[in-house]
Design a protein around this motif. Structure first.
Motif, PDB file in Angstrom:
ATOM      1  N   ASP A 601       0.803  -1.219   0.000  1.00 27.47           N
ATOM      2  CA  ASP A 601       0.000   0.000   0.000  1.00 27.47           C
ATOM      3  C   ASP A 601       0.838   1.272   0.000  1.00 27.47           C
ATOM      4  O   ASP A 601       0.362   2.343   0.393  1.00 27.47           O
ATOM      5  CB  ASP A 601      -0.980   0.028   1.193  1.00 27.47           C
ATOM      6  N   PRO A 768      -2.826  -2.214   5.257  1.00 23.98           N
ATOM      7  CA  PRO A 768      -4.137  -1.590   5.505  1.00 23.98           C
ATOM      8  C   PRO A 768      -5.227  -2.091   4.563  1.00 23.98           C
ATOM      9  O   PRO A 768      -6.361  -2.313   4.996  1.00 23.98           O
ATOM     10  CB  PRO A 768      -3.852  -0.095   5.273  1.00 23.98           C
ATOM     11  N   ALA A 793     -12.334   3.649   6.362  1.00 23.35           N
ATOM     12  CA  ALA A 793     -11.193   4.449   6.814  1.00 23.35           C
ATOM     13  C   ALA A 793      -9.874   3.782   6.424  1.00 23.35           C
ATOM     14  O   ALA A 793      -8.913   4.457   6.030  1.00 23.35           O
ATOM     15  CB  ALA A 793     -11.270   4.645   8.329  1.00 23.35           C
ATOM     16  N   ASP A 794      -9.819   2.446   6.548  1.00 25.24           N
ATOM     17  CA  ASP A 794      -8.593   1.726   6.153  1.00 25.24           C
ATOM     18  C   ASP A 794      -8.331   1.858   4.648  1.00 25.24           C
ATOM     19  O   ASP A 794      -7.186   2.046   4.219  1.00 25.24           O
ATOM     20  CB  ASP A 794      -8.720   0.242   6.512  1.00 25.24           C
ATOM     21  N   GLN A 796      -9.233   4.284   2.794  1.00 24.64           N
ATOM     22  CA  GLN A 796      -8.784   5.651   2.545  1.00 24.64           C
ATOM     23  C   GLN A 796      -7.288   5.780   2.828  1.00 24.64           C
ATOM     24  O   GLN A 796      -6.549   6.407   2.054  1.00 24.64           O
ATOM     25  CB  GLN A 796      -9.571   6.627   3.409  1.00 24.64           C
ATOM     26  N   ARG A 797      -6.815   5.169   3.916  1.00 26.32           N
ATOM     27  CA  ARG A 797      -5.389   5.203   4.231  1.00 26.32           C
ATOM     28  C   ARG A 797      -4.576   4.477   3.167  1.00 26.32           C
ATOM     29  O   ARG A 797      -3.459   4.879   2.837  1.00 26.32           O
ATOM     30  CB  ARG A 797      -5.135   4.572   5.601  1.00 26.32           C
ATOM     31  N   GLU A 804     -13.062   2.354  -0.887  1.00 28.61           N
ATOM     32  CA  GLU A 804     -13.574   3.205   0.186  1.00 28.61           C
ATOM     33  C   GLU A 804     -15.055   3.507  -0.056  1.00 28.61           C
ATOM     34  O   GLU A 804     -15.888   3.392   0.858  1.00 28.61           O
ATOM     35  CB  GLU A 804     -12.778   4.507   0.230  1.00 28.61           C
TER      36      GLU A 804
END
Length: 936
Positions: A601, A768, A793-794, A796-797, A804
Motif C-alpha cells: 500500500d 491496511p 477508513a482503512d 482511505q489510508r 472506500e
C-alpha cells in the motif's frame, strides 16, 4: 542546338497545396501526404521544390530516399531522412546512430523485435524533442523501396500528427511496391492524411514544358512527337535531350522544329520506351565514363568514389573527372554531401545493361578490394556485396566470423542468410563457431524453432567441448522463447549433468532454472535453485549470477505473501544488477519492487519504482515492459486514476508481449468500462476467462443482468483457484465484491469464510488494504456497520477510493436496516461523491437502487459529473501535463518530470487538446497563458 536543361512546369496546383500544408504544420497542425505517380512523373522534383519552401518557412527539413538495395536493411529509409551516416557528429543523433550501428545491442536484448522497439522509441523521442523546438518536415522519396522498420516509424509519426508541427510527405510509385507501404498509406489516410496523385501533364503543360526546355516554341512536327510522351515530364525532357544530341532539332524563326536528316527519325518514327531512351541518351558519353557509371549503378544509387577506385583499381582523381562529366551530363547529381544518380530510372536503365553474372563478378571484386572490416563502408555494405556474389572464400568467411554479432544486429536477415551459406562450405575447424553465431542470429531474428533445431543438432554431433555450455545456453533460450519452459528446464538439467561448465556458468544455469520454475509455479524447487545460484555467484564473485538468484528468491517470497523478505532479496538483486543483465537473463528487479511496494500500500513509492522499470525496459528492449505497464495500470486503477490507467493499458498492449500480459491489461480495461456503465464480453465457457480481472468484469455485468447469485458463481473461482504467480495474497481484492454478492444472494457464511481466509494470509495485519478487506467481508456477513465504516477508513489510508466508496455504500445499507437513516444518508452521500469523481456510473446506479429499497435517498444534490470540455474536464494528471506543455517542454522532458512514458504523455496531450477543443500545442500554450493571466 545547345543542351536541354530540366525545368519545372505544370505542377503549380500541387505545389500550392503542399505549401499551404507546410504553413499549417508551422502553426502546429501537422499533416501526412502521400504523393503517388509513375516513374518520371515529377515526384522528386515536387519534393525538391517543397524542401525549398519548407526551409524558407524555417522548418527543419529531413529529406531522404529509400534504396532498392536496402529494403532488407532495418531503418535504412528513416536513417536516410535523418542524415545518419558513418561519420554522424550531430549530438541529437548520437544515441540513434549508436543504436543503428548495434552498439552494445547484445548487452541489452536478444531479439530483433525488442531492439527495433527500442530504436523506434528512440527515434520518436528525437522527433518529440525537435517538435518542442520548431516545425519539422519529413520528405521521403521512392518509398516503394522502404524497409519495414522505417515504415513503422512513419506510421507512428502519423499518430496524433494533427497536433504536431510536422509535415510528413511520402512519395512512392503506385505499383509495384511492398505490402507494408500499402499498409502505411491506409494508416495515414485513415488518420486524415492526404493522397496526392500526380497525373500526366495536360497537353498545354507538355507544350509549355517543351517551350521552356527549348527556349522557343516547338514546331508542329516536334509538338506532335512530344505529345507521344504521354504527359510524363521526364520522358519529354529525355526525348528532347536525345533529339538535341542527335542534331535532329533546328531553329526555324521563333520555333524549334524536327529536321528529318537521319534514317532513325524517318516519318512515323515512334520514341522508344523511357528506359531505352535514357540509355540512348547516354550514348554521347565517352565509353570509359559510361562503363564506370554502369559499375557504380550495380552498387546502388549513391556513388562512392573511394569504393569505385578500389574496385576498378583507378586513382580517385581520374574518377573525379568521370563524376564531373556525369554531373554535367545530368546523370549524377551532387547533393553537397554525396554523389547519387539523378533519377532512379537512370540507374535502373544502366544496371539493366549489366548481365547478372557480371554484376556478381563486380561484387566479388569489391569484396577483394574493399576494406574487409567494413569500418569505412559499414558491415551491411560488405554484406550486400557478399549476398550478390556466389560462394564465400576463406577470407570473407573469416570476416563474417569476426563481424557476425554486429551484422546480426544491423541486418539480421542478411546475417542469417550469409551464416547459413558460410556453414555449408566452411572447413570443419570453422564450423562450430559459425554454427554458434547462426543460432544466436536465428534467436535475434525470432526464428526460435530453427535455433532450437540447430542447437540440438550441434549438441548431438559433438565438437568443441569449450562451446558445449554456450550451445546448451542458446538451446535453453530457444525453448524459453517458444514458451516451452519444461524443455528449457530439461536442457538446463542436461547441461549441468553433461557439459564441462565453469562455476559461473553453473550458477547462471541454476539462476535461470529458478526463474523458469517460478513461472511454472514450482516455488519450492525455484527457491532451491535460486539459493544455489546465489551461493555460486558469491563464491565466484559473479554479482550477476547472485542477482538473478536473489530476484528469483524475491519472487517466491512475494508468492508466499512475505513482502518484507521479498523486498530485502529484491534490494540485493538491484544492487547486484546495477550494471544491467545480459539479454538472455531477462529479469527486472525494479518491476518486482514496484509490485512489492504496491502490495504494501505504498502507492507513490510503487509508482516511482514502476516508472523506473518502464523506462529501463523501454530503453533496452526488456521483456518485462508489458508487465510493468500492467502493474502500473493496476496501481492507477486502485488509486482511482482511471483515465490514466486506460492509457497505460493501451500503451502496454502496443509493447512486445513475450510473457502474456495482454490478458491482464484487457481485464483492467474491462473492469473500468463496467464500472463506468459498459458491459464486459462473455467468454466461451469457464475456461474462457484467461485472467481473473476479465472474469471479475463479466461477473459485475452478469449481476445487473441475472442477479447476485449468478454473478457470485462466476466470480468465486477467481478466489478459490488463485495459485501460481497470482495467489491469494495478490488476488484478495476480488473479495470485496465477492462478499457483497454472497450476502446479496443470501449466503453470509461465505462472506465470513472470506474474512477468515484473508486473516489467515501471511502478514495480513501489516497491510491496511488487506485489513480493510477482511473487515468489509466480516462486516457484511455480520451486518456490522462499525466494521464497514472502519474498513472505509482503512481503504482511505491505503489510497483505494473505489473500495472506500464500496465500504460506505455497504455501511449505508446496514445503517438503514438498523434504522439509523441520518447516518445511512451520510454514508451514502460519501459513497456517491467518490463514485462521481471516478465517473463510476454503474456503481452510482447500484448504490442508489440498494438504498432506495432500504428507504434511504441521497441527502445532497447528486454527484456533479466532470464536464466533457474545458479546463474543468482535465484530470489531475492532464492539468500537470498541460502546464508543462505550455512551458514549452517536449514530451520526453514531461515524461521524465512526471515519471511517465513518452507514449503516455502523448496520449494525455491528445486528450487535453480534445477536451480544450484546440488543435495544436501552440494553441494550448496560448490558452494556458490567457487562463493564467485571468486568474487572480
Amino acid at each position: 542546338m545547345g543542351p536541354v536543361t530540366p525545368v519545372y512546369v505544370g505542377r503549380q496546383g500541387e505545389t500550392d497545396r503542399l505549401r499551404t500544408l507546410a504553413r499549417r504544420a508551422v502553426a502546429g497542425h501537422g499533416t501526412a501526404v502521400l504523393v503517388e505517380g509513375e516513374p518520371g512523373i515529377g515526384k522528386t522534383t515536387l519534393l525538391d521544390h517543397l524542401a525549398a519552401d519548407c526551409a524558407a518557412l524555417g522548418m527543419r527539413v529531413l529529406r531522404g530516399t529509400a534504396e532498392d538495395l536496402e529494403q532488407r536493411l532495418p531503418f535504412a529509409a528513416i536513417a536516410a531522412c535523418l542524415g545518419i551516416g558513418a561519420a554522424t557528429t550531430d549530438p541529437d543523433l548520437v544515441r540513434v546512430s549508436g543504436l543503428l550501428r548495434g552498439e552494445e545491442a547484445f548487452a541489452q536484448s536478444l531479439s530483433a523485435a525488442n531492439h527495433e522497439f527500442v530504436l523506434t522509441e528512440a527515434i520518436l523521442d528525437l522527433f518529440d524533442e525537435w517538435f518542442a523546438r520548431g516545425p519539422v518536415a519529413v520528405l521521403l522519396d521512392d518509398a516503394q523501396w522502404a524497409d519495414r522498420q522505417s515504415v513503422v516509424v512513419l506510421h507512428r509519426l502519423g499518430r496524433g500528427i494533427e497536433h504536431q508541427p510536422l509535415l510528413l510527405v511520402v512519395a512512392t510509385r503506385a505499383a509495384p511496391r511492398a505490402d507494408v507501404v500499402d499498409a502505411l498509406e491506409r494508416s495515414l489516410v485513415s488518420r486524415g492524411g492526404r493522397l496526392l496523385e500526380l497525373a500526366p501533364l495536360a497537353p498545354d503543360d507538355v507544350l509549355a514544358l517543351a517551350r521552356d526546355l527549348l527556349a522557343a516554341a516547338p514546331g508542329p512536327r516536334l509538338a506532335q512527337l512530344v505529345a507521344t510522351a504521354g504527359g510524363n515530364p521526364m520522358y519529354v525532357t529525355e526525348l528532347l535531350a536525345e533529339l538535341a544530341e542527335k542534331g535532329a532539332l533546328a531553329r526555324d524563326g521563333g520555333r524549334v522544329e524536327l529536321v528529318w536528316d537521319t534514317d532513325e527519325l524517318a516519318e512515323g518514327w515512334v520514341p522508344p520506351p523511357l528506359a531505352e531512351l535514357i540509355v540512348q541518351r547516354l550514348g554521347f558519353l565517352a565509353p570509359a565514363v559510361r562503363d564506370t557509371l554502369q559499375t557504380a549503378a550495380v552498387f546502388g544509387r549513391t556513388v562512392d568514389l573511394m569504393e569505385l577506385a578500389e574496385v576498378l583499381d583507378r586513382p580517385v582523381s581520374e574518377l573525379s573527372e568521370v563524376a564531373v562529366a556525369a554531373v554535367e551530363a545530368g546523370v549524377l547529381t551532387d547533393t553537397g554531401t554525396r554523389l547519387e544518380f539523378r533519377q532512379p530510372l537512370i540507374r535502373e536503365a544502366l544496371i539493366a545493361r549489366v548481365p547478372p553474372t557480371v554484376r556478381a563478378a563486380l561484387h566479388q571484386r569489391a569484396l577483394r578490394r574493399v576494406d574487409p572490416g567494413g569500418e569505412r563502408v559499414g558491415v551491411e555494405r560488405v554484406a550486400e556485396h557478399l549476398l550478390a556474389g556466389d560462394a564465400l572464400d576463406a577470407r570473407m568467411t573469416d570476416w563474417l566470423t569476426e563481424t557476425a554479432d554486429t551484422l546480426t544486429v544491423r541486418a539480421p536477415a542478411q546475417a542469417v542468410t550469409l551464416l547459413r551459406r558460410a556453414l555449408d562450405t566452411a572447413p570443419d575447424a570453422a564450423r562450430p563457431r559459425l554454427r554458434l553465431q547462426l543460432i544466436r542470429a536465428l534467436l535475434w531474428q525470432g526464428l526460435h524453432a530453427d535455433a532450437e533445431r540447430l542447437a540440438r543438432v550441434a549438441l548431438a554431433e559433438g565438437g568443441d567441448p569449450a562451446q558445449e555450455g554456450a550451445l546448451y545456453w542458446l538451446l535453453v533460450q530457444a525453448c524459453y522463447r517458444r514458451g516451452r519452459l519444461r524443455e528449457s528446464l530439461a536442457a538446463i538439467g542436461d547441461a549441468l549433468e553433461r557439459a564441462p561448465l565453469t562455476e559461473v556458468e553453473r550458477g547462471r544455469f541454476h539462476g535461470f532454472a529458478a526463474v523458469c520454475l517460478c513461472f511454472l509455479g514450482r516455488f519450492d524447487e525455484a527457491r532451491t535453485a535460486a539459493l544455489r545460484a546465489v551461493e555460486l555467484g558469491e563464491a565466484t564473485g559473479d554479482a550477476r549470477t547472485a542477482g538473478i538468484g536473489d530476484f528469483a528468491l524475491a519472487l517466491t517470497y512475494v508468492v508466499d505473501g512475505d513482502l518484507e523478505r521479498a523486498m530485502d532479496a529484491d534490494d540485493r538483486a538491484i544492487a547486484a544488477l546495477a550494471e544491467g543483465v545480459q539479454p538472455d537473463l531477462q529479469v527486472d528487479p525494479y518491476t518486482l519492487r514496484g509490485l512489492c511496494l504496491m502490495e504494501l500500500d505504498r502507492l507513490p513509492d510503487a509508482d516511482r519504482a514502476l516508472a523506473t522499470a518502464i523506462a529501463a525496459n523501454r530503453d533496452t528492449g526488456g521483456a518485462y515492459l508489458p508487465i510493468a505497464h500492467t502493474l502500473r495500470a493496476r496501481l492507477l486503477y486502485l488509486s482511482g486514476r482511471w483515465d490514466d490507467a486506460l492509457i497505460e493499458c493501451e500503451i502496454g498492449l502496443d509493447s512486445p508481449d513475450l510473457l502474456g500480459s495482454a490478458v491482464r491489461l484487457r481485464g483492467i480495461a474491462d473492469l473500468i468500462a463496467v464500472h463506468r456503465g459498459g458491459a464486459a464480453p462473455a467468454a466461451e465457457g469457464d475456461a474462457g476467462y484467461a485472467h481473473h480481472s476479465s472474469r471479475w468484469a463479466r461477473a459485475l455485468t452478469l449481476e445487473s443482468q441475472q442477479g447476485p447469485a449468478a454473478a457470485y458463481e462466476l466470480l468465486a473461482p477467481a478466489w478459490e483457484r488463485a495459485h501460481g504467480l497470482e495467489p491469494r495474497p495478490l488476488v484478495y481484492r476480488v473479495c470485496t465484491d465477492l462478499a457483497r454478492l454472497a450476502v446479496a444472494a443470501g449466503r453470509p457464511e461465505r462472506a465470513r469464510a472470506l474474512a477468515d481466509d484473508i486473516d489467515a494470509l501471511p502478514a495480513a495485519h501489516l497491510r491496511p488494504s488487506m485489513v480493510a478487506t477482511a473487515r468489509l467481508c466480516r462486516g457484511l456477513a455480520d451486518g456490522d456497520a462499525d466494521l464497514l465504516l472502519a474498513a472505509a477508513a482503512d481503504f482511505q489510508r491505503a489510497g483505494w477510493p473505489l473500495y472506500e466508496a464500496g465500504a460506505y455504500e455497504n455501511a449505508a445499507e446496514v445503517l438503514a436496516r438498523r434504522e439509523r437513516p441520518a447516518q445511512a444518508r451520510q454514508a451514502l452521500d460519501r459513497a456517491l461523491e467518490i463514485y462521481g469523481r471516478l465517473e463510476a456510473a454503474a456503481d452510482i446506479a447500484r448504490a442508489e437502487a440498494r438504498l432506495r429499497q432500504a428507504g434511504v435517498r441521497r441527502g445532497v444534490r447528486g454527484p456533479r459529473k466532470r464536464p466533457k470540455h474545458g479546463w474543468e474536464a482535465l484530470t489531475e494528471t492532464e492539468q500537470r501535463v498541460a502546464a508543462l506543455v505550455a512551458e514549452g517542454l517536449s514530451n520526453p522532458d514531461i515524461a521524465a518530470q512526471l515519471f511517465l512514458s513518452r507514449r503516455t504523455v502523448q496520449s494525455h496531450v491528445s486528450s487535453i487538446l480534445a477536451k480544450l477543443q484546440v488543435t495544436s500545442r501552440v494553441e494550448l500554450a496560448v490558452r494556458a497563458a490567457e487562463r493564467s493571466a485571468s486568474q487572480p
